[in-house]
Motif scaffolding. Structure first.
Motif, PDB file in Angstrom:
ATOM      1  N   LEU A 157       0.850  -1.187   0.000  1.00 30.57           N
ATOM      2  CA  LEU A 157       0.000   0.000   0.000  1.00 30.57           C
ATOM      3  C   LEU A 157       0.888   1.240   0.000  1.00 30.57           C
ATOM      4  O   LEU A 157       1.783   1.361   0.837  1.00 30.57           O
ATOM      5  CB  LEU A 157      -0.907   0.011   1.237  1.00 30.57           C
ATOM      6  N   THR A 158       0.662   2.149  -0.934  1.00 31.79           N
ATOM      7  CA  THR A 158       1.450   3.370  -0.979  1.00 31.79           C
ATOM      8  C   THR A 158       0.615   4.545  -0.476  1.00 31.79           C
ATOM      9  O   THR A 158      -0.591   4.609  -0.686  1.00 31.79           O
ATOM     10  CB  THR A 158       1.946   3.688  -2.404  1.00 31.79           C
ATOM     11  N   THR A 159       1.288   5.474   0.188  1.00 30.21           N
ATOM     12  CA  THR A 159       0.627   6.681   0.667  1.00 30.21           C
ATOM     13  C   THR A 159       1.652   7.793   0.757  1.00 30.21           C
ATOM     14  O   THR A 159       2.814   7.606   0.392  1.00 30.21           O
ATOM     15  CB  THR A 159      -0.064   6.433   2.022  1.00 30.21           C
ATOM     16  N   THR A 160       1.246   8.956   1.251  1.00 31.27           N
ATOM     17  CA  THR A 160       2.150  10.094   1.386  1.00 31.27           C
ATOM     18  C   THR A 160       2.348  10.432   2.857  1.00 31.27           C
ATOM     19  O   THR A 160       1.491  10.137   3.698  1.00 31.27           O
ATOM     20  CB  THR A 160       1.580  11.318   0.653  1.00 31.27           C
ATOM     21  N   ALA A 161       3.466  11.060   3.155  1.00 30.49           N
ATOM     22  CA  ALA A 161       3.775  11.453   4.528  1.00 30.49           C
ATOM     23  C   ALA A 161       3.051  12.740   4.880  1.00 30.49           C
ATOM     24  O   ALA A 161       3.648  13.788   5.153  1.00 30.49           O
ATOM     25  CB  ALA A 161       5.289  11.621   4.702  1.00 30.49           C
ATOM     26  N   THR A 162       1.722  12.653   4.843  1.00 27.81           N
ATOM     27  CA  THR A 162       0.847  13.767   5.179  1.00 27.81           C
ATOM     28  C   THR A 162      -0.231  13.248   6.124  1.00 27.81           C
ATOM     29  O   THR A 162      -0.431  12.040   6.247  1.00 27.81           O
ATOM     30  CB  THR A 162       0.174  14.350   3.922  1.00 27.81           C
ATOM     31  N   VAL A 163      -0.921  14.160   6.772  1.00 27.95           N
ATOM     32  CA  VAL A 163      -2.005  13.742   7.667  1.00 27.95           C
ATOM     33  C   VAL A 163      -3.102  12.993   6.896  1.00 27.95           C
ATOM     34  O   VAL A 163      -3.508  11.901   7.292  1.00 27.95           O
ATOM     35  CB  VAL A 163      -2.570  14.953   8.430  1.00 27.95           C
ATOM     36  N   PRO A 164      -3.603  13.527   5.760  1.00 29.31           N
ATOM     37  CA  PRO A 164      -4.603  12.757   5.002  1.00 29.31           C
ATOM     38  C   PRO A 164      -4.052  11.417   4.518  1.00 29.31           C
ATOM     39  O   PRO A 164      -4.766  10.411   4.502  1.00 29.31           O
ATOM     40  CB  PRO A 164      -4.946  13.678   3.823  1.00 29.31           C
ATOM     41  N   GLY A 165      -2.770  11.412   4.116  1.00 34.54           N
ATOM     42  CA  GLY A 165      -2.165  10.177   3.627  1.00 34.54           C
ATOM     43  C   GLY A 165      -2.108   9.095   4.690  1.00 34.54           C
ATOM     44  O   GLY A 165      -2.401   7.913   4.428  1.00 34.54           O
ATOM     45  N   MET A 166      -1.748   9.460   5.898  1.00 34.32           N
ATOM     46  CA  MET A 166      -1.678   8.482   6.978  1.00 34.32           C
ATOM     47  C   MET A 166      -3.059   8.021   7.403  1.00 34.32           C
ATOM     48  O   MET A 166      -3.263   6.861   7.788  1.00 34.32           O
ATOM     49  CB  MET A 166      -0.911   9.066   8.163  1.00 34.32           C
ATOM     50  N   ARG A 167      -4.030   8.913   7.324  1.00 29.96           N
ATOM     51  CA  ARG A 167      -5.404   8.509   7.636  1.00 29.96           C
ATOM     52  C   ARG A 167      -5.904   7.493   6.619  1.00 29.96           C
ATOM     53  O   ARG A 167      -6.544   6.492   6.969  1.00 29.96           O
ATOM     54  CB  ARG A 167      -6.319   9.730   7.651  1.00 29.96           C
ATOM     55  N   ARG A 168      -5.610   7.732   5.349  1.00 30.89           N
ATOM     56  CA  ARG A 168      -6.041   6.793   4.310  1.00 30.89           C
ATOM     57  C   ARG A 168      -5.333   5.453   4.480  1.00 30.89           C
ATOM     58  O   ARG A 168      -5.931   4.390   4.264  1.00 30.89           O
ATOM     59  CB  ARG A 168      -5.754   7.373   2.925  1.00 30.89           C
ATOM     60  N   LEU A 169      -4.060   5.489   4.849  1.00 25.12           N
ATOM     61  CA  LEU A 169      -3.325   4.250   5.063  1.00 25.12           C
ATOM     62  C   LEU A 169      -3.928   3.447   6.201  1.00 25.12           C
ATOM     63  O   LEU A 169      -4.117   2.218   6.078  1.00 25.12           O
ATOM     64  CB  LEU A 169      -1.854   4.554   5.362  1.00 25.12           C
ATOM     65  N   GLU A 170      -4.247   4.098   7.286  1.00 26.68           N
ATOM     66  CA  GLU A 170      -4.841   3.396   8.432  1.00 26.68           C
ATOM     67  C   GLU A 170      -6.169   2.754   8.030  1.00 26.68           C
ATOM     68  O   GLU A 170      -6.447   1.597   8.392  1.00 26.68           O
ATOM     69  CB  GLU A 170      -5.060   4.375   9.587  1.00 26.68           C
TER      70      GLU A 170
END
Length: 282
Positions: A181-194
């Protein structure tokens, strides 16, 4: 010496024309009531209904972005590049959202099941040349023209769609030994990852976070990482993927990938691929 690579459009004019003709003809939905036309001319353009059965020695690694511009396609190509001969990337998205259109250094043309095939060095690149509206419409991958030991599936759909829509791609994601799973080091990115980890389960997941080095993450980003993400981190399955300015602006081209990116992708791949060859079938 600096390599000069001719710029190419993300999607060619001919491809867009074919896509628009397909849309007007109603040939872009799996449940369309229009009868599918019989192929004329090149028989390789006919869509096959034969299920894809990877070779027993072939490792299949799905890569899925938790949001746009999280580097999923680039990471998929980087993993395949580092894996050596016998690797390919199969992009499972509509022609209008392809990230591989300008990535090939050699175009090999259209093949069975509505796929377009190209290559860059030793990596085989395959992308859909049709307009798709759901993950269910992704055609089965074509039969490769060479031995393949690693197929990286670049899945250009939201995880919820993939898991709840009938089709072969959902089965492969659910049954894969590992999913990246790829995401970005941002608050929205970490929320989507979780959220994605909670939906998929972290028993066969790993995460690749695009952005600055971990020590430079803001406190808000660190604090946004939830319980499932922290569990993944403790297992050593949370990887840092460096952000490259040129790739962020130009996307994938025929130019070589930056060494820091290849190094990070190789670190991730070694952890997963070594585990995938320890006797547990997919």
């Amino acid at each position: 010496m600096t390599q000069v690579v001719a710029e190419r459009p993300a999607v060619s004019v001919d491809e867009l024309k074919r896509a628009w003709v397909a849309v007007k003809a109603g040939q872009f939905r799996a449940n369309t009531t229009r009868p599918a036309p019989q192929p004329t001319g090149d028989p390789q353009r006919a869509r096959t209904t034969t299920p894809w059965q990877p070779d027993p020695t072939e490792v299949v690694l799905p890569v899925l972005g938790c949001g746009g511009s999280s580097g999923a396609t680039t990471l998929a190509v980087a993993i395949a590049t580092g894996a050596g001969a016998g690797s390919r990337v199969v992009e499972c998205s509509s022609v209008t959202s392809s990230g591989l259109a300008a990535a090939s250094t050699a175009e090999l043309g259209a093949y069975e099941s509505a796929w377009c095939r190209g290559s860059r060095d030793h990596v085989l690149l395959e992308r859909v040349i049709d307009v798709l509206t759901t993950a269910e419409e992704i055609p089965y991958p074509s039969t490769p023209d060479r031995p393949v030991t690693l197929t990286v599936l670049d899945i250009g759909w939201e995880l919820g769609q993939v898991l709840t829509t009938p089709g072969w791609i959902g089965d492969f994601v659910r049954d894969a030994k590992h999913v990246v799973l790829t995401t970005t080091a941002t608050v929205p990115g970490m929320r989507r990852l979780e959220g994605a980890l909670d939906l998929l389960g972290n028993d066969h997941s790993c995460a690749a976070v695009l952005g600055p080095r971990r020590k430079k993450w803001s406190k808000s980003v660190e604090h946004t990482a939830g319980r499932v993400t922290r569990d993944l981190d403790r297992q050593g399955l949370l990887f840092e993927i460096p952000e490259e300015a040129a790739l962020a602006v130009d996307g994938l081209t025929g130019s070589p990938l930056p060494k820091p990116l290849l190094s990070a992708a190789d670190q991730l791949a070694q952890r997963l691929l070594d585990d995938s060859t320890k006797g547990t079938p997919q």
